[in-house]
Design a protein around this motif. Structure first.
Motif, PDB file in Angstrom:
ATOM      1  N   UNK A  59      -2.268 -14.401  -1.175  1.00 13.56           N
ATOM      2  CA  UNK A  59      -1.101 -13.516  -1.172  1.00 13.56           C
ATOM      3  C   UNK A  59      -1.325 -12.264  -1.990  1.00 13.56           C
ATOM      4  N   UNK A  60      -2.568 -11.980  -2.310  1.00 18.82           N
ATOM      5  CA  UNK A  60      -2.880 -10.769  -3.080  1.00 18.82           C
ATOM      6  C   UNK A  60      -3.882  -9.916  -2.313  1.00 18.82           C
ATOM      7  N   UNK A  61      -3.607  -8.632  -2.240  1.00 15.80           N
ATOM      8  CA  UNK A  61      -4.499  -7.705  -1.546  1.00 15.80           C
ATOM      9  C   UNK A  61      -5.761  -7.488  -2.383  1.00 15.80           C
ATOM     10  N   UNK A  62      -6.897  -7.422  -1.696  1.00 16.63           N
ATOM     11  CA  UNK A  62      -8.153  -7.247  -2.430  1.00 16.63           C
ATOM     12  C   UNK A  62      -8.536  -5.781  -2.589  1.00 16.63           C
ATOM     13  N   UNK A  63      -7.864  -4.886  -1.838  1.00 13.39           N
ATOM     14  CA  UNK A  63      -8.153  -3.455  -1.989  1.00 13.39           C
ATOM     15  C   UNK A  63      -7.633  -2.986  -3.343  1.00 13.39           C
ATOM     16  N   UNK A  64      -8.307  -2.051  -3.920  1.00 10.58           N
ATOM     17  CA  UNK A  64      -7.872  -1.540  -5.231  1.00 10.58           C
ATOM     18  C   UNK A  64      -7.583  -0.047  -5.130  1.00 10.58           C
ATOM     19  N   UNK A  65      -6.304   0.285  -5.205  1.00 13.36           N
ATOM     20  CA  UNK A  65      -5.896   1.687  -5.182  1.00 13.36           C
ATOM     21  C   UNK A  65      -4.487   1.758  -5.761  1.00 13.36           C
ATOM     22  N   UNK A  66      -3.771   2.845  -5.484  1.00 11.01           N
ATOM     23  CA  UNK A  66      -2.452   3.025  -6.100  1.00 11.01           C
ATOM     24  C   UNK A  66      -1.421   2.007  -5.615  1.00 11.01           C
ATOM     25  N   UNK A  67      -1.759   1.264  -4.580  1.00 11.31           N
ATOM     26  CA  UNK A  67      -0.828   0.241  -4.098  1.00 11.31           C
ATOM     27  C   UNK A  67      -0.572  -0.806  -5.187  1.00 11.31           C
ATOM     28  N   UNK A  68      -1.530  -0.982  -6.079  1.00  8.97           N
ATOM     29  CA  UNK A  68      -1.355  -1.950  -7.178  1.00  8.97           C
ATOM     30  C   UNK A  68      -0.073  -1.659  -7.950  1.00  8.97           C
TER      31      UNK A  68
END
Ligand SMILES: Cc1cc2nc3c(=O)[nH]c(=O)nc-3n(C[C@H](O)[C@H](O)[C@H](O)COP(=O)(O)O)c2cc1C
Length: 198
Positions: A59-68
């Protein structure tokens, strides 16, 4: 109770019609004593979802950007207000990228059966859409309304209110609409009192 409110400006056009509509909505909230966190998507750098499946188990996105940053706010908001224009009968690319990146919330809710409200001060989440389009067609907002419904649903929020205005095209045209800004301000005042939702 302190209510956590997030306002997302979804248009790439600075000071355009949805920006102005959102500001009317927020001025209604402010006049009722509520403040929102204001986020301009055009200042965020977001990758589109790559369908990598990385969120499918966790349930966690692996992409790292401002979406965090946005993920955290979406988890803890009692009210999420999205203001975005119609592009080709749907949301524009920035807003759609943000929505697609919320597939990880869909996984949490429907696969992992997590409590989506555990971090919200009020214990429940409410979604609101403000939208405009240049066309006056009767089906103009069907696409964004459907996407918004399933976006808010994935976040575990009810889709409580929407305001949509057609035939609003050039920047600032919303200010000449006979009722739009007053209706947005009035809805802001109403939403400021969580007890008034829906
Ligand atoms: C790429 C693009 C696609 C658009 N597609 C539509 C559309 O399908 N239907 C519509 O009513 N308006 C469409 N519009 C017009 C915008 O919805 C309209 O100009 C709106 O007022 C923009 O809001 P904003 O000032 O908040 O950006 C489109 C505009 C652009 C730039």
């Amino acid at each position: 109770m302190s209510v956590n409110i997030t306002a997302i400006y979804g248009s790439p056009r600075k000071d355009g019609n949805t920006d102005l509509l959102m500001r009317s909505f927020l001025s209604g909230m402010h006049s009722a004593g509520c403040k929102a966190r204001e986020l301009y998507l055009r200042n965020f750098s977001l990758y589109p979802c790559t369908a990598c499946g990385g969120c499918a188990e966790t349930g966690c996105c692996v992409l790292q950007d401002d979406m965090d940053v946005l993920y955290g706010y979406f988890e803890e908001s009692d009210v999420l207000v999205l203001a975005a224009p119609v592009y080709f009968y749907g949301f524009g690319a920035m807003t759609k990228a943000m929505i697609d990146r919320c597939q990880c919330f869909w996984v949490r809710k429907y696969r992992l059966k997590q409590d989506m409200n555990k971090n919200r001060p009020s214990g429940c989440g409410h979604g609101i859409l403000l939208s405009v389009g240049g066309s006056g067609g009767s089906r103009n907002f069907e696409g964004v309304l459907l996407s918004a419904r399933y976006f808010f649903d994935a976040l575990g929020m009810s889709f409580d209110h929407h305001l949509t205005y057609g035939s609003v095209d050039e920047s600032g045209a919303i200010l000449r609409h006979p009722t739009a800004c007053a209706e947005a301000e009035s809805l802001g005042r109403k939403v400021a009192d969580l007890k008034a939702i829906p």
